[in-house]
Write a protein that holds these residues in place. Structure first.
Motif, PDB file in Angstrom:
ATOM      1  N   THR A 172     -14.351  15.225  -5.972  1.00 53.21           N
ATOM      2  CA  THR A 172     -14.825  13.850  -6.176  1.00 53.21           C
ATOM      3  C   THR A 172     -13.840  12.984  -6.945  1.00 53.21           C
ATOM      4  OG1 THR A 172     -16.123  14.715  -8.043  1.00 53.21           O
ATOM      5  CG2 THR A 172     -17.290  14.286  -5.976  1.00 53.21           C
ATOM      6  N   ASP A 173     -13.173  13.529  -7.945  1.00 51.79           N
ATOM      7  CA  ASP A 173     -12.209  12.715  -8.695  1.00 51.79           C
ATOM      8  C   ASP A 173     -11.061  12.290  -7.806  1.00 51.79           C
ATOM      9  OD1 ASP A 173     -13.718  12.890 -10.974  1.00 51.79           O
ATOM     10  OD2 ASP A 173     -12.573  14.576 -11.811  1.00 51.79           O
ATOM     11  N   LEU A 174     -10.508  13.255  -7.035  1.00 56.78           N
ATOM     12  CA  LEU A 174      -9.406  12.947  -6.128  1.00 56.78           C
ATOM     13  C   LEU A 174      -9.858  11.996  -5.035  1.00 56.78           C
ATOM     14  CD1 LEU A 174      -6.553  13.379  -5.010  1.00 56.78           C
ATOM     15  CD2 LEU A 174      -7.405  15.433  -3.842  1.00 56.78           C
ATOM     16  N   GLU A 175     -11.064  12.263  -4.467  1.00 58.56           N
ATOM     17  CA  GLU A 175     -11.527  11.445  -3.353  1.00 58.56           C
ATOM     18  C   GLU A 175     -11.815  10.021  -3.791  1.00 58.56           C
ATOM     19  OE1 GLU A 175     -10.952  12.640  -0.722  1.00 58.56           O
ATOM     20  OE2 GLU A 175     -11.236  14.796  -0.795  1.00 58.56           O
ATOM     21  N   SER A 176     -12.256   9.859  -5.047  1.00 57.30           N
ATOM     22  CA  SER A 176     -12.453   8.511  -5.560  1.00 57.30           C
ATOM     23  C   SER A 176     -11.137   7.764  -5.571  1.00 57.30           C
ATOM     24  CB  SER A 176     -13.050   8.567  -6.978  1.00 57.30           C
ATOM     25  OG  SER A 176     -13.255   7.266  -7.488  1.00 57.30           O
ATOM     26  N   ASP A 177     -10.045   8.477  -5.949  1.00 58.85           N
ATOM     27  CA  ASP A 177      -8.716   7.864  -5.908  1.00 58.85           C
ATOM     28  C   ASP A 177      -8.338   7.508  -4.474  1.00 58.85           C
ATOM     29  OD1 ASP A 177      -8.505   8.168  -8.630  1.00 58.85           O
ATOM     30  OD2 ASP A 177      -7.343  10.028  -8.525  1.00 58.85           O
ATOM     31  N   ASN A 178      -8.691   8.388  -3.507  1.00 54.97           N
ATOM     32  CA  ASN A 178      -8.379   8.119  -2.115  1.00 54.97           C
ATOM     33  C   ASN A 178      -9.135   6.894  -1.601  1.00 54.97           C
ATOM     34  OD1 ASN A 178      -6.633  10.271  -1.998  1.00 54.97           O
ATOM     35  ND2 ASN A 178      -8.081  11.649  -1.006  1.00 54.97           N
ATOM     36  N   TYR A 179     -10.369   6.728  -2.038  1.00 55.20           N
ATOM     37  CA  TYR A 179     -11.121   5.535  -1.647  1.00 55.20           C
ATOM     38  C   TYR A 179     -10.429   4.289  -2.192  1.00 55.20           C
ATOM     39  CZ  TYR A 179     -14.756   2.032  -1.240  1.00 55.20           C
ATOM     40  OH  TYR A 179     -15.433   0.883  -0.950  1.00 55.20           O
ATOM     41  N   ASP A 180      -9.979   4.354  -3.434  1.00 54.34           N
ATOM     42  CA  ASP A 180      -9.242   3.227  -4.006  1.00 54.34           C
ATOM     43  C   ASP A 180      -7.976   2.945  -3.205  1.00 54.34           C
ATOM     44  OD1 ASP A 180     -11.138   2.989  -5.997  1.00 54.34           O
ATOM     45  OD2 ASP A 180      -9.996   4.127  -7.481  1.00 54.34           O
ATOM     46  N   GLN A 181      -7.305   4.010  -2.761  1.00 58.14           N
ATOM     47  CA  GLN A 181      -6.103   3.834  -1.955  1.00 58.14           C
ATOM     48  C   GLN A 181      -6.436   3.183  -0.619  1.00 58.14           C
ATOM     49  OE1 GLN A 181      -3.896   7.426  -1.205  1.00 58.14           O
ATOM     50  NE2 GLN A 181      -2.344   6.397   0.018  1.00 58.14           N
ATOM     51  N   THR A 182      -7.579   3.569  -0.039  1.00 55.76           N
ATOM     52  CA  THR A 182      -8.006   2.960   1.215  1.00 55.76           C
ATOM     53  C   THR A 182      -8.218   1.466   1.037  1.00 55.76           C
ATOM     54  OG1 THR A 182      -9.103   5.014   1.890  1.00 55.76           O
ATOM     55  CG2 THR A 182      -9.767   2.999   3.022  1.00 55.76           C
ATOM     56  N   VAL A 183      -8.861   1.081  -0.058  1.00 56.93           N
ATOM     57  CA  VAL A 183      -9.084  -0.342  -0.330  1.00 56.93           C
ATOM     58  C   VAL A 183      -7.750  -1.061  -0.496  1.00 56.93           C
ATOM     59  CG1 VAL A 183     -10.025  -2.002  -1.989  1.00 56.93           C
ATOM     60  CG2 VAL A 183     -11.374  -0.005  -1.322  1.00 56.93           C
ATOM     61  N   ASP A 184      -6.807  -0.425  -1.191  1.00 57.18           N
ATOM     62  CA  ASP A 184      -5.484  -1.042  -1.373  1.00 57.18           C
ATOM     63  C   ASP A 184      -4.790  -1.253  -0.031  1.00 57.18           C
ATOM     64  OD1 ASP A 184      -5.750  -1.182  -4.115  1.00 57.18           O
ATOM     65  OD2 ASP A 184      -4.680   0.693  -4.501  1.00 57.18           O
ATOM     66  N   LEU A 185      -4.849  -0.244   0.846  1.00 54.65           N
ATOM     67  CA  LEU A 185      -4.229  -0.376   2.161  1.00 54.65           C
ATOM     68  C   LEU A 185      -4.911  -1.482   2.964  1.00 54.65           C
ATOM     69  CD1 LEU A 185      -3.687   3.349   3.187  1.00 54.65           C
ATOM     70  CD2 LEU A 185      -1.940   1.695   2.499  1.00 54.65           C
ATOM     71  N   TYR A 186      -6.214  -1.586   2.818  1.00 55.41           N
ATOM     72  CA  TYR A 186      -6.942  -2.638   3.532  1.00 55.41           C
ATOM     73  C   TYR A 186      -6.485  -4.013   3.051  1.00 55.41           C
ATOM     74  CZ  TYR A 186     -10.676  -5.299   5.694  1.00 55.41           C
ATOM     75  OH  TYR A 186     -11.377  -6.212   6.460  1.00 55.41           O
ATOM     76  N   LYS A 187      -6.345  -4.190   1.763  1.00 56.88           N
ATOM     77  CA  LYS A 187      -5.896  -5.480   1.216  1.00 56.88           C
ATOM     78  C   LYS A 187      -4.484  -5.808   1.695  1.00 56.88           C
ATOM     79  CE  LYS A 187      -6.703  -5.877  -3.223  1.00 56.88           C
ATOM     80  NZ  LYS A 187      -6.816  -5.419  -4.632  1.00 56.88           N
ATOM     81  N   GLN A 188      -3.663  -4.755   1.922  1.00 60.35           N
ATOM     82  CA  GLN A 188      -2.323  -4.953   2.467  1.00 60.35           C
ATOM     83  C   GLN A 188      -2.353  -5.172   3.978  1.00 60.35           C
ATOM     84  OE1 GLN A 188       0.027  -1.518   1.298  1.00 60.35           O
ATOM     85  NE2 GLN A 188      -0.891  -1.544  -0.745  1.00 60.35           N
ATOM     86  N   GLN A 189      -3.531  -4.974   4.598  1.00 64.30           N
ATOM     87  CA  GLN A 189      -3.732  -5.076   6.042  1.00 64.30           C
ATOM     88  C   GLN A 189      -2.888  -4.048   6.799  1.00 64.30           C
ATOM     89  OE1 GLN A 189      -4.306  -9.116   7.611  1.00 64.30           O
ATOM     90  NE2 GLN A 189      -3.742  -9.935   5.604  1.00 64.30           N
ATOM     91  N   ASN A 190      -2.613  -2.917   6.162  1.00 61.95           N
ATOM     92  CA  ASN A 190      -1.742  -1.895   6.734  1.00 61.95           C
ATOM     93  C   ASN A 190      -2.566  -0.946   7.601  1.00 61.95           C
ATOM     94  OD1 ASN A 190       0.130   0.111   7.300  1.00 61.95           O
ATOM     95  ND2 ASN A 190       1.058   0.014   5.264  1.00 61.95           N
ATOM     96  N   ILE A 191      -2.837  -1.353   8.828  1.00 59.64           N
ATOM     97  CA  ILE A 191      -3.717  -0.589   9.708  1.00 59.64           C
ATOM     98  C   ILE A 191      -3.089   0.720  10.186  1.00 59.64           C
ATOM     99  CG2 ILE A 191      -5.056  -2.582  10.451  1.00 59.64           C
ATOM    100  CD1 ILE A 191      -3.359  -2.711  12.975  1.00 59.64           C
ATOM    101  N   GLU A 192      -1.770   0.773  10.275  1.00 57.48           N
ATOM    102  CA  GLU A 192      -1.119   2.017  10.683  1.00 57.48           C
ATOM    103  C   GLU A 192      -1.243   3.082   9.585  1.00 57.48           C
ATOM    104  OE1 GLU A 192      -0.634   2.220  13.736  1.00 57.48           O
ATOM    105  OE2 GLU A 192       1.310   1.444  14.389  1.00 57.48           O
ATOM    106  N   ALA A 193      -1.074   2.668   8.330  1.00 55.88           N
ATOM    107  CA  ALA A 193      -1.189   3.623   7.227  1.00 55.88           C
ATOM    108  C   ALA A 193      -2.611   4.129   7.088  1.00 55.88           C
ATOM    109  CB  ALA A 193      -0.734   2.978   5.920  1.00 55.88           C
ATOM    110  N   MET A 194      -3.598   3.283   7.408  1.00 54.72           N
ATOM    111  CA  MET A 194      -4.988   3.726   7.337  1.00 54.72           C
ATOM    112  C   MET A 194      -5.261   4.824   8.359  1.00 54.72           C
ATOM    113  SD  MET A 194      -6.999   0.110   6.683  1.00 54.72           S
ATOM    114  CE  MET A 194      -8.541   0.853   6.150  1.00 54.72           C
ATOM    115  N   VAL A 195      -4.662   4.699   9.547  1.00 49.43           N
ATOM    116  CA  VAL A 195      -4.816   5.748  10.554  1.00 49.43           C
ATOM    117  C   VAL A 195      -4.063   7.004  10.128  1.00 49.43           C
ATOM    118  CG1 VAL A 195      -4.372   6.387  12.951  1.00 49.43           C
ATOM    119  CG2 VAL A 195      -5.132   4.076  12.399  1.00 49.43           C
ATOM    120  N   ALA A 196      -2.902   6.843   9.534  1.00 47.24           N
ATOM    121  CA  ALA A 196      -2.117   7.996   9.093  1.00 47.24           C
ATOM    122  C   ALA A 196      -2.854   8.787   8.031  1.00 47.24           C
ATOM    123  CB  ALA A 196      -0.766   7.536   8.562  1.00 47.24           C
TER     124      ALA A 196
END
Length: 325
Positions: A223-247
């Motif tokens: 859960t601690d790591l996955e919470s960080d991953n969720y934050d990373q997902t939000v960051d990628l979304y704000k960057q509009q980086n759709i390729e990195a989200m798929v990766a």
């Protein structure tokens, strides 16, 4: 808290948009790029779709199921694209989701979240594993007597984003689907979906309960790591980086997980293309689907291009390219 109040968030948020988040946050385990770097799509959430046989351009916008209100934004060109579209099409018909507010419909939906044939979480996990899961959800204020029959994948989604149902409904969080749905109603636009609620719910049964329980245990332990991953997902979304989200989804070393990715993501992308084409022949459409569906070799953008559509970004991410709301 009763069972109805626990699941009430599902009545206002697409079940599969939660599943999308589940796919995106489970793995920064793979570093495999979505496509070759020479063919990488630009960082953009909003795209125009054109073809000579269409009466007018349509648009597709990548959403994220939940985002902190302080991070909510709309990309440059959104207002014009939305105004030019006659219809708004989501992954499912949001009118149907809204109708789930009545008790009878909600109870029917809840039954689809429960495991069949008397299977319980206790039967799927060892005593020590069950205690780990129980301690986690009890710590969130969710008593296990409410959760014992719930399909583990749904519980995994709560663990992956490390957020209880009250937090999901908090005014501090926004849902792009609900925001766009409200905008469509305000503008008197027709609303429909690419697939049904029943189909989305059936995806829970596409993965064996034992495998779902393993996913749940892994989610709780990380859960601690996955919470960080969720934050990373939000960051990628704000960057509009759709390729990195798929990766981030990538290919797992576990072949069964790769099959789950096909069930939950790739197969659905392929199914959507003819449905989108049929809708676009009748007039300009604004499609809103999870951002994780846009990029990658099996993403909607490349699949549309293979069918002869010209798909181009309306705007590309830049410092001044996002309109804060």
């Amino acid at each position: 808290m009763n069972t109805f109040s626990f699941f009430r968030p599902v009545s206002r948020i697409s079940v599969f948009t939660l599943l999308l988040s589940f796919l995106l946050v489970i793995s920064c385990k793979s570093t495999k790029p979505a496509v070759s770097t020479s063919d990488t799509l630009p960082d953009a959430l909003l795209w125009k779709i054109e073809r000579k046989d269409l009466p007018a351009p349509s648009y597709i916008f990548g959403t994220i199921h939940l985002i902190p209100q302080s991070d909510y934004f709309l990309p440059e060109g959104f207002d014009e694209a939305f105004a030019k579209s006659d219809k708004v099409v989501f992954e499912i018909d949001m009118d149907d989701m809204n109708n789930k507010d009545d008790m009878g419909s909600m109870m029917g939906m809840l039954s689809n979240l429960m495991m069949k044939d008397g299977v319980t979480l206790k039967k799927l996990l060892s005593a020590s594993e069950y205690k780990e899961v129980s301690d986690y959800f009890e710590g969130m204020g969710l008593p296990m007597f409410l959760l014992g029959n719930v399909k583990p994948m749904f519980l995994s989604m709560l663990a992956e984003i490390n957020m209880d149902p009250d937090a999901i409904q908090s005014d501090d969080m926004s849902s792009y689907e609900m925001e766009l749905y409200d905008m469509a109603n305000q503008d008197n636009k027709d609303v429909s979906g690419l697939e049904t609620i029943d189909y989305q719910m059936s995806l829970f049964d596409s993965i064996p309960y034992k495998e779902q329980a393993k996913m749940l245990l892994d989610a709780v332990r990380g859960t601690d790591l996955e919470s960080d991953n969720y934050d990373q997902t939000v960051d990628l979304y704000k960057q509009q980086n759709i390729e990195a989200m798929v990766a981030m989804v990538g290919e797992s070393a576990d072949a069964s997980n790769s099959n789950f990715e096909n069930i939950l993501l790739n197969n659905r992308n392929h199914n959507w293309i003819p449905a989108m084409g049929k809708k676009m022949t009748k007039g300009p459409v604004f499609f809103a689907v999870g951002a994780g569906h846009l990029g990658g070799e099996n993403g909607v953008i490349r699949l549309l291009r293979k069918e002869g559509y010209t798909v181009t970004p309306v705007s590309v991410s830049k410092t001044s390219g996002a309109k804060k709301v």
